[in-house]
Design a protein around this motif. Structure first.
Motif, PDB file in Angstrom:
ATOM      1  N   GLY A   1       0.828  -1.192   0.000  1.00  0.00           N
ATOM      2  CA  GLY A   1       0.000   0.000   0.000  1.00  0.00           C
ATOM      3  C   GLY A   1       0.864   1.244   0.000  1.00  0.00           C
ATOM      4  N   GLN A   2       0.259   2.371  -0.308  1.00  0.00           N
ATOM      5  CA  GLN A   2       0.959   3.657  -0.282  1.00  0.00           C
ATOM      6  C   GLN A   2       1.167   4.072   1.169  1.00  0.00           C
ATOM      7  N   ASP A   3       2.365   4.538   1.501  1.00  0.00           N
ATOM      8  CA  ASP A   3       2.662   5.004   2.856  1.00  0.00           C
ATOM      9  C   ASP A   3       2.028   6.375   3.072  1.00  0.00           C
TER      10      ASP A   3
ATOM     11  N   ALA B   1       5.011  10.118   0.738  1.00  0.00           N
ATOM     12  CA  ALA B   1       4.276  10.038  -0.534  1.00  0.00           C
ATOM     13  C   ALA B   1       4.870   9.038  -1.523  1.00  0.00           C
ATOM     14  N   THR B   2       6.175   8.852  -1.498  1.00  0.00           N
ATOM     15  CA  THR B   2       6.801   7.926  -2.452  1.00  0.00           C
ATOM     16  C   THR B   2       7.179   6.605  -1.796  1.00  0.00           C
TER      17      THR B   2
ATOM     18  N   PHE C   1       6.170   2.990   0.692  1.00  0.00           N
ATOM     19  CA  PHE C   1       5.211   1.889   0.705  1.00  0.00           C
ATOM     20  C   PHE C   1       5.076   1.332   2.109  1.00  0.00           C
TER      21      PHE C   1
ATOM     22  N   VAL D   1       8.761  -3.406  -6.380  1.00  0.00           N
ATOM     23  CA  VAL D   1       8.793  -2.626  -5.142  1.00  0.00           C
ATOM     24  C   VAL D   1      10.195  -2.704  -4.552  1.00  0.00           C
TER      25      VAL D   1
ATOM     26  N   ARG E   1       7.503  -0.444   6.900  1.00  0.00           N
ATOM     27  CA  ARG E   1       7.403   0.795   6.135  1.00  0.00           C
ATOM     28  C   ARG E   1       8.689   0.947   5.340  1.00  0.00           C
TER      29      ARG E   1
END
Length: 92
Positions: free
Chosen positions: A11-13, A17-18, A20, A64, A88
């Motif tokens: 998922g997006q952290d 912003a960039t 995971f 990723v 994270r």
């Protein structure tokens, strides 16, 4: 018999912003995460999960890559739920 392998949930952290967050793909007992500061690439093992008596290697999905910024509180070695954040990652 070799252990099973399973991709973690990505998922997006919300804090980076960039970055995971990597989440558990199943309920079980999480262990053996990478160290903070270690680089994780797609296809590498990011920990283990024991679920229903089976050991499952958790794998970072292809595409990723990031440096481990944090191992989520309480998940270094312990029970986790489906989708619970494990790690994270921030950009390398």
């Amino acid at each position: 018999m070799s252990p099973s392998r399973m991709d973690v949930i990505v998922g997006q952290d919300p804090e980076e912003a960039t970055g995971f967050v990597l989440g558990s793909p199943a309920v079980g007992h999480f262990s053996s995460p990478p160290r903070v500061g270690e680089v994780v690439v797609g296809g590498s093992t990011v920990g283990g999960l024991k679920s229903l008596g089976r050991r499952i290697d958790l794998v970072g999905p292809r595409g990723v890559t990031g440096r481990v910024a944090e191992i989520e509180s309480g998940t270094r070695d312990g029970p986790v739920g489906y989708g619970q954040n494990l790690l994270r990652l921030v950009p390398v």
